[in-house]
Design a protein around this motif. Structure first.
Motif: not given
Length: 861
Positions: A212, A406, A416, A420
């Motif tokens: 990411i 993203i 993010w 996650t």
């Protein structure tokens, strides 16, 4: 002062000190008992020993680090559990100064909490550049309710390197320098060196977070990232090899692998996220009615959830924008191909649910492409499709696909990474109840060695810590926008205070551990031996205590404990955990070989004392054991003569070890009536069936001594001897005056009916006629009829609860249930009702053993 605070090292030390102060407050009065405070006499003892061994082996024989002095004569024993080397390493100076292993464990627990908070603070600060968000994340991660659920398991509570590993990744993505690459490699190494479980569980979220961040920073083609990152991780992996290879060897040699039923038993359900940890004062008792609530206490706290949601819903709405349609044939074909793949994977995942192992082609095919793998392929296909292009119904303005979403500035790196960690941690926690963990168990090395997937919830809590910090910032921005006079730091301060209030555990429950060795341990340290040491009794909790003492006597220990146990452990457990101890146990001790056997008399359950005494008496008489001495008035040391033939006795055999027959054991300790509980109940049923009443204490004791004459508990012949004794006792019973006066004028039918009525037996017509007929024609006698009905399983089952309680009164209190101080049967009837409702003799035993009356009797000379 401000100039001093600006010095980075000083500033970081002050922040760490602040977390130590907060830890002292939240866990009070733990900080006042750092010498001996433990959550229980189990895992803390094992971890204390492991840390001590790490230190001891490092400076005496580092090449044999994985071959400690427990589970003799097995090797690679340190790989039976977490080696904890990374936890022990910072505390080596305390070992060098002479601090006791248990004291150092207690100190490590304290700093494990405080430094975990500091590590989360660093991660949040690095991601956001905000100290305020760092404080929110650090406070929550340090004192989250689940951390106190791990209070007895330092190897999991000490999660310092998990946030630091993710911080190292973030720092390296921000600047691909050699210095930061080295820090990433070092954090990677220390994570594995500290806790194998956290190291394995970190790999998946770390890889996803890296993907990411690379996507957001557009660094997929950055050579420095790949080259320096690969070198750093390779160096860290290479440094870990000496600590990882023994696990591989142990797994191969001993076949260690967690069974699916073990993993499933330690996998939570989503509903368990509503069960609060018992240490939390605000939410104590939440979710207690949920099945397995005692095992899975996952509730993260309400405030963290609310703040995390605030970051999601208080973000500015996405701007709608038009999308440029990519009309290239290749792109459309790829999207169409992915759609087809998704449909096929979906069909396969549904169909695979209906196939099991077999011989048909379809069954064989779906054996390799099972439902979990089919769903995994479906998930990969959907993810690839979303990365390429959203379906029209998902396009909400943030981008044409997942990659654009993203990369959007609407969300931060911290969001993010937090989301996650939260999603992966939640998936870990439900373990076998979700295909994600089952795939990891099948395909990823190391996952088969982990028993409790629920521990992976820690990553979800770290993610919630980050999201809670972001949510607090959203609320602060909203408040300051509408109320300019209120400063943002005030909002953060209030939230910090509310978090501390919600996460409060004061007063924290703990017990005082056994820091110092006892006399028998000190003697073992001074004794040369050819083999190892075995302890009795052997139970899970007691083996932890024996393991801790191995750090004091330094001699090979046979009866230890760990996460995995070798075959000899299971053999000893099978031979000694219940009933008479066979001579096979002595054979095993000589085979291992054992040099000494320690019997902890004060730790032996009353109902097992006869078994232990018989085994010892038999082995002493056979010359296979030799009594050495009794220490502290309770711990007996025996030499195994086959291994230590020169060992000599130092004291006369204690009187209680000369006791062989059951009546003598009862005279010594009335609780020994429980050594043959079934026969004791049989005597009680004799009173019930004959006279319709329970026996009184004095007459029962006389009778049980009569049938126990010549019986040596633990010998194979005891049941046959008791059987013969009771038959003779029954014959004498029918000649007693009160029995003769009651039954002499009854005919055979009346005799049978009276006995059946007293016993509460509803005899079938044919059964009744058979008893009367055999008695009338002389095939049976009144003695044999009485014996047959007394031993009737229906009678025994119906009276089991009542007679069990009666025997506990006789054995522990040495009186009748209605004698003073009771004066009535209310207490007796209460416990009978408890057993009939839920037959749990452990509660009954605990109640009698902890009663003041029993303890007063024990204290009498």
């Amino acid at each position: 002062m401000r100039l001093i605070v600006r010095v980075p090292l000083v500033r970081e030390c002050l922040i760490g000190l602040a977390f130590c102060v907060l830890t002292s407050a939240i866990t009070w009065p733990y900080v006042t008992r750092l010498r001996d405070a433990v959550s229980g006499r189990n895992d803390p003892y094992l971890t204390s020993y492991l840390m001590w061994w790490d230190y001891h082996a490092t400076f005496t024989n580092p090449l044999n680090l994985f071959h400690p002095n427990i589970f003799y004569p097995y090797r690679y024993v340190l790989a039976f559990s977490e080696h904890c080397y990374g936890i022990a390493l910072p505390f080596f100076p305390l070992f060098a100064l002479g601090f006791r292993p248990l004291t150092i464990h207690t100190v490590a627990v304290f700093f494990g909490i405080a430094l975990s908070g500091y590590a989360a603070f660093r991660l949040a600060r690095t991601l956001t550049g905000s100290y305020a968000i760092g404080w929110i994340a650090g406070i929550y991660f340090a004192f989250m309710p689940y951390r106190f659920n791990m209070l007895g398991q330092l190897m999991y509570l000490f999660s310092v390197w998990v946030p630091l590993l993710f911080e190292a990744l973030v720092l390296f993505v921000q600047e691909r320098s050699r210095k930061r690459a080295a820090w990433l490699g070092f954090a990677f190494f220390m994570t594995g060196l500290t806790t194998i479980t956290w190291f394995l569980l970190s790999t998946v979220p770390l890889a996803i977070a890296a993907a990411i961040l690379l996507t957001r920073k557009r660094l997929w083609r950055d050579r420095k990232f790949w080259q320096r990152g690969a070198i750093a991780l390779a160096a860290g992996s290479l440094a870990l090899l000496p600590f990882m290879i023994p696990y591989f060897i142990a797994a191969k040699v001993y076949g260690f692998k967690r069974r699916v039923d073990e993993v499933r038993a330690h996998s939570a359900f989503p509903i368990h996220w509503l069960v609060s940890d018992e240490h939390n004062r605000l939410w104590h008792g939440l979710g207690r009615d949920i099945p397995d609530a005692g095992k899975f206490q996952m509730f993260p706290g309400l405030l963290a959830l609310v703040l995390s949601l605030a970051d999601s819903f208080l973000v500015a709405p996405a701007r709608m924008r038009g999308y440029v349609n990519d009309r290239s044939v290749r792109r459309r074909q790829l999207i169409w191909g992915l759609d087809v793949f998704i449909v096929v994977a979906f069909v396969l995942s549904v169909v695979s649910l209906h196939f099991a192992e077999g011989n048909t082609f379809g069954e064989i095919f779906f054996r390799y492409l099972n439902a979990d793998r089919a769903v995994a392929l479906l998930s990969i296909g959907v993810l690839a499709r979303l990365c390429l292009a959203y379906p029209n119904f998902l396009r909400r303005g943030e981008g044409a696909n997942l990659i654009e979403t993203i990369r959007s500035d609407r969300r931060t790196d911290a969001f993010w990474v937090g989301i996650t960690l939260t999603v992966i941690g939640f998936s870990y926690s439900i373990g076998w109840n979700f295909f994600f963990y089952r795939i990891l168990y099948d395909l990823v090395p190391g996952f088969k060695s982990m028993r409790a997937p629920m521990r992976g919830a820690l990553f979800a809590y770290l993610g919630l810590a980050l999201l809670a910090g972001l949510g607090t910032r959203r609320i602060a921005e909203l408040v300051t926008r509408h109320l300019p006079r209120i400063k943002g730091f005030l909002v953060f301060s209030i939230v910090c205070g509310l978090l501390l209030l919600e996460l409060n555990t004061v007063p924290l429950f703990f017990i005082r551990g056994e820091v110092y060795p006892d006399a028998v341990t000190r003697r073992l340290k001074q004794t040369n031996m050819r083999g190892g040491i075995a302890y009795l009794p052997m139970t899970l909790d007691l083996n932890h205590q024996y393991t801790l003492r191995a750090a004091d006597h330094l001699k090979p220990l046979i009866t230890a404990t760990s996460s995995f146990n070798p075959p000899a452990f299971d053999q000893i457990d099978r031979l000694t955990n219940s009933g008479p101890i066979p001579t096979e146990f002595m054979d095993l001790l000589e085979k291992i070989p054992a040099s000494y056997l320690v019997v902890e008399n004060q730790l032996t359950e009353p109902e097992r004392r006869a078994d232990f005494t018989a085994f010892l008496a038999r082995s002493l008489a056979a010359g296979r054991l030799r009594f050495i001495n009794r220490f502290d008035g309770r711990n007996d040391l025996y030499a195994v003569t086959a291994t230590e033939p020169e060992a000599t006795s130092e004291a006369a055999l204690p009187p209680d070890l000369n006791t062989r027959e059951w009546p003598d054991l009862i005279a010594q300790d009335a609780t020994n009536i429980l050594a043959f509980e079934e026969w004791s109940q049989t005597i009680c049923r004799g009173y019930l069936i004959s006279f319709g009443r329970l026996p009184r204490f004095a007459e029962f004791i006389n009778d049980v001594k009569t049938i126990g004459a010549g019986v040596i508990p633990g010998f194979e012949s005891e049941e046959r001897l008791l059987e013969g004794n009771f038959r003779r006792f029954a014959e004498a019973w029918t000649k007693r005056r009160d029995f003769v006066n009651l039954y002499r004028n009854l005919d055979t039918a009346q005799y049978v009916d009276r006995l059946a009525k007293n016993a509460g037996l509803r005899l079938q017509a044919a059964e009744r006629e058979d008893l009367i007929g055999t008695l009338s024609n002389g095939q049976e006698t009144r003695v044999t009829i009485l014996y047959k009905l007394v031993r009737d399983p229906r009678f025994a089952a119906a009276e089991k609860s009542r007679l069990t309680v009666l025997l506990y009164y006789f054995g522990y209190l040495q009186r009748n249930p209605d004698d003073p101080p009771d004066r009535n049967l209310d207490g007796f009837n209460f416990w009978v009702h408890q057993l009939e409702s839920n037959y749990d003799v452990r509660k009954l035993e605990d109640a009698f053993k902890s009663s003041g009356e029993y303890n007063r009797l024990r204290s009498q000379p």
